[in-house]
Design a protein around this motif. Structure first.
Motif, PDB file in Angstrom:
ATOM      1  N   ASP A 102      11.912  -8.765   1.895  1.00  0.00           N
ATOM      2  CA  ASP A 102      11.092  -9.494   2.880  1.00  0.00           C
ATOM      3  C   ASP A 102       9.621  -9.570   2.483  1.00  0.00           C
ATOM      4  O   ASP A 102       8.790 -10.033   3.261  1.00  0.00           O
ATOM      5  CB  ASP A 102      11.232  -8.859   4.270  1.00  0.00           C
ATOM      6  N   GLY A 103       9.303  -9.111   1.263  1.00  0.00           N
ATOM      7  CA  GLY A 103       7.923  -9.196   0.799  1.00  0.00           C
ATOM      8  C   GLY A 103       7.115  -7.939   1.033  1.00  0.00           C
ATOM      9  O   GLY A 103       6.043  -7.768   0.464  1.00  0.00           O
ATOM     10  N   SER A 104       7.612  -7.043   1.896  1.00  0.00           N
ATOM     11  CA  SER A 104       6.916  -5.781   2.158  1.00  0.00           C
ATOM     12  C   SER A 104       7.064  -4.849   0.964  1.00  0.00           C
ATOM     13  O   SER A 104       7.785  -5.152   0.003  1.00  0.00           O
ATOM     14  CB  SER A 104       7.499  -5.114   3.406  1.00  0.00           C
ATOM     15  N   PHE A 105       6.374  -3.729   1.014  1.00  0.00           N
ATOM     16  CA  PHE A 105       6.512  -2.723  -0.029  1.00  0.00           C
ATOM     17  C   PHE A 105       6.883  -1.398   0.602  1.00  0.00           C
ATOM     18  O   PHE A 105       6.406  -1.061   1.691  1.00  0.00           O
ATOM     19  CB  PHE A 105       5.190  -2.537  -0.791  1.00  0.00           C
ATOM     20  N   GLN A 106       7.733  -0.637  -0.082  1.00  0.00           N
ATOM     21  CA  GLN A 106       7.969   0.747   0.319  1.00  0.00           C
ATOM     22  C   GLN A 106       7.013   1.617  -0.496  1.00  0.00           C
ATOM     23  O   GLN A 106       6.644   1.280  -1.610  1.00  0.00           O
ATOM     24  CB  GLN A 106       9.415   1.140   0.085  1.00  0.00           C
ATOM     25  N   GLY A 107       6.624   2.751   0.077  1.00  0.00           N
ATOM     26  CA  GLY A 107       5.656   3.619  -0.582  1.00  0.00           C
ATOM     27  C   GLY A 107       6.176   4.203  -1.876  1.00  0.00           C
ATOM     28  O   GLY A 107       5.456   4.390  -2.852  1.00  0.00           O
ATOM     29  N   ASP A 108       7.435   4.519  -1.894  1.00  0.00           N
ATOM     30  CA  ASP A 108       8.111   4.984  -3.103  1.00  0.00           C
ATOM     31  C   ASP A 108       9.584   4.631  -2.921  1.00  0.00           C
ATOM     32  O   ASP A 108       9.930   3.944  -1.956  1.00  0.00           O
ATOM     33  CB  ASP A 108       7.900   6.491  -3.321  1.00  0.00           C
ATOM     34  N   ARG A 109      10.447   5.088  -3.774  1.00  0.00           N
ATOM     35  CA  ARG A 109      11.847   4.663  -3.670  1.00  0.00           C
ATOM     36  C   ARG A 109      12.487   5.171  -2.388  1.00  0.00           C
ATOM     37  O   ARG A 109      13.633   4.872  -2.064  1.00  0.00           O
ATOM     38  CB  ARG A 109      12.642   5.179  -4.870  1.00  0.00           C
ATOM     39  N   ASP A 137       5.432  -0.073   5.257  1.00  0.00           N
ATOM     40  CA  ASP A 137       4.191  -0.001   6.029  1.00  0.00           C
ATOM     41  C   ASP A 137       3.252  -1.034   5.417  1.00  0.00           C
ATOM     42  O   ASP A 137       3.152  -1.121   4.195  1.00  0.00           O
ATOM     43  CB  ASP A 137       3.640   1.427   5.869  1.00  0.00           C
ATOM     44  N   THR A 138       2.526  -1.806   6.257  1.00  0.00           N
ATOM     45  CA  THR A 138       1.584  -2.774   5.695  1.00  0.00           C
ATOM     46  C   THR A 138       0.559  -2.087   4.792  1.00  0.00           C
ATOM     47  O   THR A 138      -0.001  -2.714   3.909  1.00  0.00           O
ATOM     48  CB  THR A 138       0.836  -3.532   6.821  1.00  0.00           C
ATOM     49  N   ARG A 139       0.359  -0.782   5.025  1.00  0.00           N
ATOM     50  CA  ARG A 139      -0.536  -0.012   4.165  1.00  0.00           C
ATOM     51  C   ARG A 139      -0.095  -0.107   2.705  1.00  0.00           C
ATOM     52  O   ARG A 139      -0.910  -0.222   1.809  1.00  0.00           O
ATOM     53  CB  ARG A 139      -0.480   1.447   4.622  1.00  0.00           C
ATOM     54  N   PHE A 140       1.203  -0.049   2.479  1.00  0.00           N
ATOM     55  CA  PHE A 140       1.702  -0.066   1.095  1.00  0.00           C
ATOM     56  C   PHE A 140       1.635  -1.467   0.497  1.00  0.00           C
ATOM     57  O   PHE A 140       1.568  -1.611  -0.718  1.00  0.00           O
ATOM     58  CB  PHE A 140       3.119   0.497   1.021  1.00  0.00           C
ATOM     59  N   VAL A 141       1.669  -2.480   1.339  1.00  0.00           N
ATOM     60  CA  VAL A 141       1.476  -3.831   0.814  1.00  0.00           C
ATOM     61  C   VAL A 141       0.070  -3.908   0.229  1.00  0.00           C
ATOM     62  O   VAL A 141      -0.141  -4.390  -0.885  1.00  0.00           O
ATOM     63  CB  VAL A 141       1.652  -4.902   1.921  1.00  0.00           C
ATOM     64  N   TYR A 142      -0.891  -3.385   0.993  1.00  0.00           N
ATOM     65  CA  TYR A 142      -2.265  -3.411   0.496  1.00  0.00           C
ATOM     66  C   TYR A 142      -2.404  -2.588  -0.782  1.00  0.00           C
ATOM     67  O   TYR A 142      -3.002  -3.059  -1.761  1.00  0.00           O
ATOM     68  CB  TYR A 142      -3.242  -2.883   1.556  1.00  0.00           C
ATOM     69  N   THR A 194      -5.578  -3.305   6.344  1.00  0.00           N
ATOM     70  CA  THR A 194      -4.660  -3.455   5.209  1.00  0.00           C
ATOM     71  C   THR A 194      -4.106  -4.886   5.154  1.00  0.00           C
ATOM     72  O   THR A 194      -3.893  -5.421   4.061  1.00  0.00           O
ATOM     73  CB  THR A 194      -3.499  -2.437   5.238  1.00  0.00           C
ATOM     74  N   CYS A 195      -3.931  -5.506   6.310  1.00  0.00           N
ATOM     75  CA  CYS A 195      -3.407  -6.881   6.320  1.00  0.00           C
ATOM     76  C   CYS A 195      -4.471  -7.879   5.871  1.00  0.00           C
ATOM     77  O   CYS A 195      -4.228  -8.714   4.990  1.00  0.00           O
ATOM     78  CB  CYS A 195      -2.890  -7.227   7.722  1.00  0.00           C
ATOM     79  N   LEU A 196      -5.659  -7.790   6.474  1.00  0.00           N
ATOM     80  CA  LEU A 196      -6.715  -8.720   6.067  1.00  0.00           C
ATOM     81  C   LEU A 196      -7.129  -8.448   4.624  1.00  0.00           C
ATOM     82  O   LEU A 196      -7.409  -9.374   3.857  1.00  0.00           O
ATOM     83  CB  LEU A 196      -7.929  -8.595   6.993  1.00  0.00           C
ATOM     84  N   GLY A 197      -7.170  -7.166   4.249  1.00  0.00           N
ATOM     85  CA  GLY A 197      -7.550  -6.807   2.881  1.00  0.00           C
ATOM     86  C   GLY A 197      -6.588  -7.422   1.870  1.00  0.00           C
ATOM     87  O   GLY A 197      -7.005  -7.954   0.837  1.00  0.00           O
ATOM     88  N   THR A 198      -5.296  -7.371   2.178  1.00  0.00           N
ATOM     89  CA  THR A 198      -4.307  -7.974   1.288  1.00  0.00           C
ATOM     90  C   THR A 198      -4.572  -9.471   1.138  1.00  0.00           C
ATOM     91  O   THR A 198      -4.606 -10.011   0.018  1.00  0.00           O
ATOM     92  CB  THR A 198      -2.881  -7.765   1.838  1.00  0.00           C
ATOM     93  N   HIS A 219       3.722   7.635  -6.119  1.00  0.00           N
ATOM     94  CA  HIS A 219       3.739   6.981  -4.812  1.00  0.00           C
ATOM     95  C   HIS A 219       2.724   5.839  -4.871  1.00  0.00           C
ATOM     96  O   HIS A 219       1.729   5.936  -5.578  1.00  0.00           O
ATOM     97  CB  HIS A 219       3.348   8.001  -3.739  1.00  0.00           C
ATOM     98  N   LEU A 220       2.976   4.759  -4.112  1.00  0.00           N
ATOM     99  CA  LEU A 220       2.044   3.625  -4.170  1.00  0.00           C
ATOM    100  C   LEU A 220       0.641   4.007  -3.710  1.00  0.00           C
ATOM    101  O   LEU A 220      -0.351   3.534  -4.267  1.00  0.00           O
ATOM    102  CB  LEU A 220       2.552   2.463  -3.313  1.00  0.00           C
ATOM    103  N   ALA A 221       0.542   4.883  -2.694  1.00  0.00           N
ATOM    104  CA  ALA A 221      -0.783   5.234  -2.174  1.00  0.00           C
ATOM    105  C   ALA A 221      -1.590   5.962  -3.251  1.00  0.00           C
ATOM    106  O   ALA A 221      -2.761   5.656  -3.471  1.00  0.00           O
ATOM    107  CB  ALA A 221      -0.649   6.095  -0.925  1.00  0.00           C
ATOM    108  N   SER A 222      -0.970   6.904  -3.923  1.00  0.00           N
ATOM    109  CA  SER A 222      -1.704   7.629  -4.958  1.00  0.00           C
ATOM    110  C   SER A 222      -1.907   6.753  -6.190  1.00  0.00           C
ATOM    111  O   SER A 222      -2.879   6.932  -6.931  1.00  0.00           O
ATOM    112  CB  SER A 222      -0.993   8.937  -5.321  1.00  0.00           C
TER     113      SER A 222
END
Lengths: 327, 321
Positions: free
Chosen positions: A125-132, A137-142, A191-195, A86-89
């Motif tokens: 659209d440039g976003s990321f999904q956490g896994d397939r 969530d903007t969290r996963f972009v970060y 997560t947005c500013l961090g990115t 998963h992207l978070a892990s």
């Protein structure tokens, strides 16, 4: 009582608390939280870094654990051995290796696969999904962008659409939400500013936007001193990180009343067993412990090791990351 | 009530895989409950051989009940479902996925804080041959009645509205939530999201401003409608603040912006709403002729009405020219 007299950070107790977490494996709850384990280890080590007690964890054991979470078939990291990646892990895994200066314990092809895993989760659209599985969530972009940055593998093809997506999540009230139009939330603002900070694009925000964001963030402080995550919600120690790091990224940290916030965080300590909770007198956990300490570090209190608001790791570690754009 | 353990029943032929990690700290393994250990062991075994069957689907349901946040099992369940429904006729697939939606709803009611459920549900709806918004609205309403600011439920509601491209229920719904709790910022944000998508006429915006004014009259010291009001002016009225709205905001500020702050004997009165004062300060700061009023408003906020943000208010004062 004046907040200055409200005591100090019980550093030694917090170190012992974090150390004890590793030995709590005799509870069912420990096992039912496998899905967050690698994140929890990162939170613990990060707190120890700020407390100058990194050696409390065994470096070799931890690297072994992290490598055990690497999923050969996909190239990402799972929260625990044999879970799905998963992207978070994945970010936690990469952060842990970086904190031990051990990125090179992954082979070149493992790193390539990891980079591909992260990139393969970017949407049109440039976003990321956490896994397939498709949770966007903007969290996963970060987590994606920060991971690629630590691996020093960012490219304009990934960065530019991600920045576009982040800018679309900016709201009328000066905050950012989980996706375009979603309610502003302090963790999403980070997560947005961090990115944007990771990819050196904070200047894509207009000056007016930055002022609005600063207003929305400092508006999170309640009269008792703590910070909430959204208007009309209760304060919670974890926002000491999300709000302060965000304000720090846009250079507006001084808009918070430091002494009052410090008092709130210190009031959330468990004076007997160590650890910090979300609000005074609640049960402590490692998540609120690290973010309480991180908040104090950002404010420059308690002689803590300074933390980098962009990466949520101490500067001695993040200074060694090659910054984007790479020339 | 006696419940058969999986091994005694339909999984008698499956050898559960060890759920240990192979790492040195394994003494703890004894602390898994027997049921969890057995279910997970069988699940691992079925996953290892890629079994996509009805019984595997049932098993994932039981594992999810015990460990709802274990996303690997959700992934597995989705794979099973896709496989089981791929050769079905359209009608059969509708039935099958409706059954799954029913299962999700029941699970949701028992696990209101779990958020994996919403992305799982999105996937089911995206795979459904004929999804229906009407089916989703009651459970969404129920969930928000239980937890009126649940971030994931509100986000899913937005996703649904966009997915079905049907905004017709939403202003009314947002209003019902504001009616219930005028402080609910999630409901106010939802209203802005809907309004932006509906592209309202000038008349509708006028009605909207009147709506906000009623809510502010009801509770003046409430940040959400004040932020929303400013959002309406910025998004739909080109930030042209008229006299009416200035007079309206002044009602709650005891005319503090007309006081002479240079006079050492001036005593700041109590006011009904610091947010109204902030709103006024913003409007006043836009025009040279009213800069002095803006300054007074910020000074009042800094010294008396919102001192915790003193440094913010002071920075606003220093930028006025």
């Amino acid at each position: 009582m004046a907040s200055k007299e409200r005591g100090t950070l019980l550093k030694e107790k917090h170190v012992r608390y974090i150390e004890s977490l590793d030995k709590k494996q005799d509870t069912l709850e420990f096992w039912l939280t496998e899905h967050l384990r690698i994140n929890g280890v990162y939170w613990g080590l990060n707190a120890l870094c700020m407390l100058r007690s990194k050696d409390v964890f065994n470096r070799e054991d931890l690297i072994k654990f992290v490598l055990g979470c690497y999923v050969e078939s996909t190239g990402g990291f799972a929260a625990f051995p044999r879970h799905d990646a998963h992207l978070a892990s994945t970010l936690s895994g990469i952060q842990l290796l970086k904190m031990y200066d051990a990125i090179d314990s992954l082979s070149k092809s493992q790193i390539d696969k990891c980079v591909n895993f992260i990139k393969s989760n970017q949407m049109k659209d440039g976003s990321f999904q956490g896994d397939r599985f498709g949770e966007v969530d903007t969290r996963f972009v970060y987590t994606a962008i920060s991971s690629l940055s630590i691996l020093e593998r960012l490219t304009p093809e990934v960065v530019d659409p991600a920045v576009d997506f982040i800018l679309r999540c900016y709201n009328f009230d000066g905050g950012f939400g989980l996706c375009p139009g979603a309610e502003s939330h302090a963790a999403q603002v980070f997560t947005c500013l961090g990115t944007l900070a990771v990819v050196n694009r904070l200047q894509d925000l207009t000056k007016a936007q930055v002022d609005e964001i600063g207003w929305w963030l400092c508006e999170r402080q309640v009269p008792e001193g703590g910070l909430n995550g959204r208007p009309s919600k209760l304060p919670d120690v974890c926002y000491s990180w999300w709000v302060l790091s965000s304000l720090s990224l846009i250079d507006r940290l001084e808009w918070i009343d430091f002494e009052k916030l410090r008092g709130f965080i210190l009031d959330c300590q468990d004076e007997k067993r160590g650890g910090i909770s979300d609000r005074p007198d609640n049960e402590v956990d490692v998540f609120h412990t690290v973010f309480g300490i991180a908040g104090l570090s950002l404010m420059g209190f308690e002689d803590l090791v300074p933390i980098d608001p962009t990466y949520c790791m101490t500067y001695d570690i993040t200074n060694t990351i090659k910054k984007y754009p790479y020339n | 009530m006696f419940e058969m353990t999986p091994k005694m029943g339909e999984f008698a032929d499956v050898e559960p895989l060890s759920i240990s990690t192979g790492l040195p700290d394994e003494l703890c393994e004894i602390m898994y409950t027997d049921e969890y250990r057995e279910l997970l062991g069988i699940a691992r075994s079925l996953m290892a051989r890629g079994e996509l069957s009805e019984r595997a689907l049932r098993l994932t349901g039981r594992v999810i009940d015990l460990a709802p946040a274990f996303y690997t099992i959700w992934n597995y369940r989705f794979d099973i479902l896709v496989s089981l429904s791929k050769d079905l006729s359209n009608d059969e697939k509708v039935l099958r996925l409706n059954e799954e939606l029913d299962w999700i709803d029941e699970f949701t009611l028992n696990n209101p804080k779990n958020y994996q459920i919403w992305s799982y549900k999105q996937c089911i709806l995206q795979n459904h041959p004929s999804p229906v918004l009407k089916r989703e609205l009651p459970i969404l309403k129920f969930m928000l009645d239980e937890d009126t600011k649940n971030y994931h439920v509100w986000s899913f509601r937005k996703w649904c509205i966009l997915f079905f491209n049907d905004f017709s229920n939403e202003l009314e719904f947002a209003d019902s939530m504001v009616e219930r709790d005028v402080y609910n910022n999630s409901a106010w944000t939802h209203r802005m999201f809907i309004l932006k998508n509906l592209k309202p006429t000038a008349v509708e915006i006028k009605t909207e401003v009147e709506y906000i004014m009623r809510k502010i009259n009801y509770v003046p010291q409430n940040i959400s409608p004040w932020t929303y009001l400013r959002g309406i002016y910025e998004n739909f009225l080109a930030s042209k603040y008229d006299n009416n709205i200035v007079e309206f905001a002044k009602k709650f500020t005891s005319n503090v912006t007309d006081l002479d702050f240079e006079d050492p004997n001036v005593k700041l009165p109590d006011i009904e709403s610091s947010y109204s004062l902030e709103f006024l300060a913003h409007i006043y700061s836009l025009q040279k002729t009213t800069i002095i009023n803006a300054k007074r408003a910020y000074m009042g906020l800094s010294s008396k009405y919102d001192p915790i943000r003193k440094f913010y208010w002071d920075s606003q004062i220093s930028r006025l020219h």
